[in-house]
Design an enzyme around this catalytic site. Sequence first.
Site, PDB file in Angstrom:
ATOM      1  N   ASN A  77       0.884  -1.167   0.000  1.00  0.00           N
ATOM      2  CA  ASN A  77       0.000   0.000   0.000  1.00  0.00           C
ATOM      3  C   ASN A  77       0.917   1.209   0.000  1.00  0.00           C
ATOM      4  OD1 ASN A  77      -1.617   2.195   0.608  1.00  0.00           O
ATOM      5  ND2 ASN A  77      -2.773   1.143   2.195  1.00  0.00           N
ATOM      6  N   MET A  86       0.401   4.193   0.299  1.00  0.00           N
ATOM      7  CA  MET A  86       0.052   5.239   1.256  1.00  0.00           C
ATOM      8  C   MET A  86       0.597   4.933   2.657  1.00  0.00           C
ATOM      9  SD  MET A  86      -1.426   7.315  -0.715  1.00  0.00           S
ATOM     10  CE  MET A  86      -2.068   8.498   0.441  1.00  0.00           C
ATOM     11  N   CYS A  87       1.119   3.737   2.839  1.00  0.00           N
ATOM     12  CA  CYS A  87       1.614   3.292   4.155  1.00  0.00           C
ATOM     13  C   CYS A  87       3.132   3.460   4.219  1.00  0.00           C
ATOM     14  CB  CYS A  87       1.227   1.823   4.357  1.00  0.00           C
ATOM     15  SG  CYS A  87       1.987   1.045   5.788  1.00  0.00           S
ATOM     16  N   SER A  88       3.605   4.182   5.234  1.00  0.00           N
ATOM     17  CA  SER A  88       5.047   4.434   5.346  1.00  0.00           C
ATOM     18  C   SER A  88       5.824   3.137   5.568  1.00  0.00           C
ATOM     19  CB  SER A  88       5.333   5.426   6.467  1.00  0.00           C
ATOM     20  OG  SER A  88       4.938   4.906   7.723  1.00  0.00           O
TER      21      SER A  88
END
Length: 113
Positions: A7, A9-11
């Site tokens: 994902n 958007m996930c760090s």
Amino acid sequence: MVTIYHNRMCSKSRQTLELLQEQGQEVEVVEYLKQTPTAEELSQVLAKLRMKPEQLLRKGEQVYKEQFAGKHHSDEEWIQIMVENPSLIERPIVVNGDKAAIGRPPESVLSIL
């Protein structure tokens, strides 16, 4: 080649992908929110992780809190719930052959390379 269920958007997911690339790994990126794994694929990943479906749930997600918190389901039902709600799948997951690891922390995937 290793596969990462990613994902962007996930760090932690981004850090894990970067770590794999730094290690010289050829990486297949599966953006699982767009390319949701099938129930069979998710079952195979769970077997490689040696985890039960409920252990892979992101229980902090709003959809979990609103619809599934405190409810009991069979393993097959949890898998189907994750297929229908992929945001509930913990991330990132890295698969290398018959092994898999969750990249939390990102360095935890190094053990399967």
